[in-house]
Design a protein around this motif. Structure first.
Motif, PDB file in Angstrom:
ATOM      1  N   HIS A 112       4.956 -22.222 -12.811  1.00  0.00           N
ATOM      2  CA  HIS A 112       5.521 -22.312 -11.651  1.00  0.00           C
ATOM      3  C   HIS A 112       4.918 -21.619 -10.516  1.00  0.00           C
ATOM      4  O   HIS A 112       4.222 -20.585 -10.837  1.00  0.00           O
ATOM      5  CB  HIS A 112       6.950 -22.175 -11.464  1.00  0.00           C
ATOM      6  N   ASP A 172      10.795 -20.666 -17.867  1.00  0.00           N
ATOM      7  CA  ASP A 172      10.751 -21.894 -18.926  1.00  0.00           C
ATOM      8  C   ASP A 172      11.042 -21.286 -20.438  1.00  0.00           C
ATOM      9  O   ASP A 172      11.133 -22.187 -21.197  1.00  0.00           O
ATOM     10  CB  ASP A 172       9.025 -22.339 -18.955  1.00  0.00           C
ATOM     11  N   HIS A 180      14.908 -24.462 -15.037  1.00  0.00           N
ATOM     12  CA  HIS A 180      15.302 -26.127 -15.148  1.00  0.00           C
ATOM     13  C   HIS A 180      16.536 -26.344 -15.465  1.00  0.00           C
ATOM     14  O   HIS A 180      17.160 -25.391 -16.236  1.00  0.00           O
ATOM     15  CB  HIS A 180      14.345 -26.901 -16.072  1.00  0.00           C
TER      16      HIS A 180
HETATM   17 FE   LIG Z   1       8.795 -25.212 -15.782  1.00  0.00          FE
END
Ligand SMILES: [Fe+2]
Length: 247
Positions: free
Chosen positions: A84, A156, A220
């Motif tokens: 990111h 993540d 996310h």
């Molecule tokens: Fe991601």
């Protein structure tokens, strides 16, 4: 030399900033990779005094920036995962904020870091604690906000989905096939990319499970505001249970 706002990636679709309590907010946003593929992408905002820290920073549209600026002064930008960072350079220029990332987080080389993120080093606000993944191939960390029962912010590594809102049709079809499901999980693609040959990332998750937290907000999906540690235990068990590849 400074760039014009239009020199950067424009703001991508997002909803309004939402309060989560304890001077913590999140922004439900999106990341569109191409015409067909788009996924959810979240930012967390933490206020300490009148200073704001943006975790997993994303560029907001004009109305979003106005809302953000009413909360306080954007002082710190924190990149928690090396995959990111496409908006970090814009945000640094717009707010003159201090940028924090791990050494060698170079998927997005701009902006250069003002501070290196490392365990036992200073962090942007006082009630923060950092966990750095040590077994992975590329930089990743998680930040614990020690407020209430603890809020763990991941990028993540752990992702929590309740639905596929903010995901494109193709993503909705593809994600279950790639191992994503609507619950808290170790990011399946992330784990593949991050696991070195003949090694395992599991020891990092064992250290993560020793942190005190009950809520988790990933880059996310959707925030998980209760029972996150218990569910994280289950996610780790599932990720490493029978996977020769992940060990
Ligand atoms: Fe991601």
């Amino acid at each position: 030399m400074s760039n014009h706002p239009q020199d950067f990636l424009p703001a991508q679709a997002h909803d309004a900033i939402e309060a989560l309590g304890d001077d913590v907010w999140w922004v439900p946003g999106t990341m569109r990779m191409n015409k067909l593929m788009g996924v959810s992408r979240n930012m967390v905002i933490v206020r300490s005094g009148d200073e704001l820290t943006l975790l997993n920073p994303i560029r907001l549209d004009a109305a979003g920036e106005q809302q953000l600026e009413q909360l306080g002064r954007v002082r710190h930008l924190v990149r928690l995962g090396c995959f990111h960072g496409c908006d970090d350079a814009y945000l640094k220029q717009r707010y003159g904020a201090e940028f924090w990332c791990q050494a060698d987080s170079r998927t997005y080389p701009e902006p250069p870091s003002d501070h290196v993120l490392a365990e036992d080093w200073p962090l942007p606000f006082p009630d923060a604690q950092l966990l750095v993944f040590r077994e992975v191939k590329r930089p990743e960390c998680a930040l614990l906000i020690r407020r209430g029962d603890g809020i763990l912010v991941t990028c993540d590594s752990l992702q929590h989905y309740t639905n596929w809102q903010r995901h494109s049709l193709i993503a909705r079809l593809a994600m279950p096939l790639m191992g994503f499901s609507r619950r808290l999980l170790v990011g399946p693609l992330w784990l593949k990319f991050q696991t070195p040959a003949d090694s395992s990332v599991r020891p990092d998750f064992e250290r993560l499970l020793k942190l005190d937290f009950d809520a988790l907000i990933s880059a996310h999906g959707a925030p998980l505001m209760q029972d996150a540690k218990n569910q994280a235990r289950g996610a780790v068990e599932r990720a490493f249970a029978d996977k020769g590849a992940n060990r």
